[in-house]
Design an enzyme around this catalytic site. Structure first.
Site, short mmCIF file in Angstrom:
data_model
loop_
_atom_site.label_atom_id
_atom_site.label_comp_id
_atom_site.label_asym_id
_atom_site.label_seq_id
_atom_site.Cartn_x
_atom_site.Cartn_y
_atom_site.Cartn_z
N ALA A 242 0.84 -1.21 0.00
CA ALA A 242 0.00 0.00 0.00
C ALA A 242 0.87 1.25 0.00
O ALA A 242 2.09 1.18 0.19
CB ALA A 242 -0.92 0.01 1.22
N ASN A 243 0.22 2.37 -0.23
CA ASN A 243 0.85 3.68 -0.12
C ASN A 243 0.33 4.39 1.12
O ASN A 243 -0.76 4.12 1.59
CB ASN A 243 0.56 4.55 -1.35
CG ASN A 243 1.31 4.08 -2.57
OD1 ASN A 243 2.37 3.48 -2.46
ND2 ASN A 243 0.75 4.33 -3.75
#
Length: 453
Positions: A242-243
């Site tokens: 994820a970011n």
């Protein structure tokens, strides 16, 4: 935003009355002055003592109180508030309000008020879907009453589920803030809502005669698509790529567009944020799910891609949790590139939005990378921001952005994310009024759509 604002909370007689106690706390946290009115039914679920302890104000229950009504108390309660919130708004309360009945304190207040009213319906799905309830809700909306929810989910009745759950307290707080918006956003009582606010996670499409929040503004009658938050790309059932994105900037843009009159679809990755009032929210997890949701949401007049989409995903996510092997080293992950949502929409030969806006979250050479992305993606504008650790943007409340177009670069001062959203929406409205803009560069490939926190 709610500091000193006076909210009169009418608690109806439904199981969801317990959520009203949390709603009091959330409103108080934001500085609101909360006074409560409880129906007889509400007192079967929660006590006046609980509401009084949380609100730190007297709770009103009796239309014929010798003390409160000596000075026609229901009139003063109906006029002293800045906003009246009905939560839960039961089918019975809505029916009485829609037909002008006034046989208890709550309905007398609703009939006597000259202030905006926000209702959060809560009832069994079949009651919500009944033609009588639909007629009553439509009549109330026509009278200017605002609605938040209901949501979809499991009911108190065993085995029952569907649309009818009361909106969560934070969703109601967001709707209260929208209704009492300060300078820079028209207050709900003055923007001329034409229909009800219809929102909620998983909520079914509105019945005929129902609409979304439709204030009159520069985007009235136009459709705006916004993406927000991160994507989660599974490695195994418990791990993902994820970011770091809170979704605050994207959600703020969606709300600002709705307040400007647009029909807004917000495609959101996993975030810990309430749905913006008046916005249709589609929740997704992965980049491929986000692209599919974007394609369904089109056509649109403008599309703003703020989501921090993961550039890569694991080629084949494990079906079981990958276990650590003692002394065996780290597992090898075969990564493949995710679809490029911004470039895909920018390249569309048919149905492309008049205005496509991307975000570039950079940690170095912010403007150079943003200008290269503008040319590579084929979008119209890039909003560039510095997300290096020292900037504090990711997860923070403020942002410093640069608007990069084919004509040049505009450097905007540091401001709150809500103000960035309103300023960007104003620019979008102006561009669409002029018939759109020329695409900023050649169609091309490249990495993901950028990100905004």
């Amino acid at each position: 935003m709610l500091s000193g604002r006076r909210v009169l909370l009418i608690i109806g007689g439904g199981v969801a009355a317990y959520k009203a106690l949390d709603l009091i706390r959330r409103l108080k946290e934001r500085g609101a002055v909360v006074r409560c009115v409880m129906t007889d039914g509400a007192q079967q679920f929660v006590t006046p003592l609980s509401a009084a302890a949380l609100s730190q104000e007297k709770v009103f229950t009796d239309l014929f109180s010798l003390t409160d009504e000596a000075d026609i108390g229901h009139i003063s309660l109906s006029r002293e508030a800045d906003l009246i919130v009905v939560a839960p708004a039961t089918a019975d309360l809505m029916a009485k309000a829609a037909n002008g009945l006034a046989n208890d304190l709550a309905t007398n207040i609703l009939l006597a008020t000259d202030k905006p009213v926000l209702m959060a319906p809560a009832m069994n799905p079949r009651m919500w879907g009944h033609p009588a309830t639909r007629r009553n809700a439509a009549a109330l909306a026509g009278d200017g009453v605002l609605f938040v929810g209901p949501n979809s989910g499991t009911m108190a009745e065993r085995g029952e589920s569907g649309v009818g759950r009361m909106a969560e307290p934070l969703e109601i707080v967001a709707a209260v803030e929208s209704a009492l918006a300060g300078p820079g956003a028209a207050p709900a009582a003055q923007v001329g809502y034409q229909n009800v606010i219809y929102q909620g996670q998983g909520a079914a499409p509105p019945a005929p005669g129902f609409g979304r929040l439709q204030p009159q503004g520069p985007l009235t009658g136009l459709r705006v698509l916004v993406t927000s938050g991160p994507t989660h790309e599974p490695i195994d059932p418990v791990r993902y790529i994820a970011n770091r994105s809170s979704g605050r900037q994207g959600h703020a843009i969606a709300l600002a567009a709705a307040q400007a009159g647009a029909h807004v679809t917000l495609v959101s990755g996993p975030v810990n944020l309430p749905a913006p009032p008046g916005v249709h929210v589609v929740h997704v997890e992965s980049a491929r799910e986000m692209l599919a949701a974007v394609e369904v949401a089109l056509p649109a007049d403008a599309a703003v891609f703020t989501a921090a989409v993961a550039d890569w995903r694991v080629a084949g996510a494990a079906e079981e949790k990958i276990k650590k092997q003692g002394g065996g080293g780290a597992p090898s992950l075969n990564l493949v590139e995710n679809p490029d949502i911004l470039a895909s929409v920018s390249r569309m030969k048919a149905g492309r939005p008049q205005l496509v806006v991307g975000f570039a979250a950079e940690t170095e050479k912010v403007l150079a990378h943003a200008q290269a992305k503008l040319a590579r993606k084929g979008c119209d504008w890039i909003v560039a921001n510095d997300v290096s650790p020292e900037s504090g943007v990711m997860g923070g409340d403020r942002n410093t952005v640069h608007l990069v177009t084919a004509e040049g670069v505009e450097d905007w001062p540091t401001m709150g994310k809500d103000e960035v959203a309103r300023r960007l929406v104003a620019r979008i409205a102006d561009a669409l009024a002029r018939g759109g803009v020329k695409a900023g560069g050649k169609r091309g490939g490249g990495g993901q759509s950028g990100a905004a926190s």
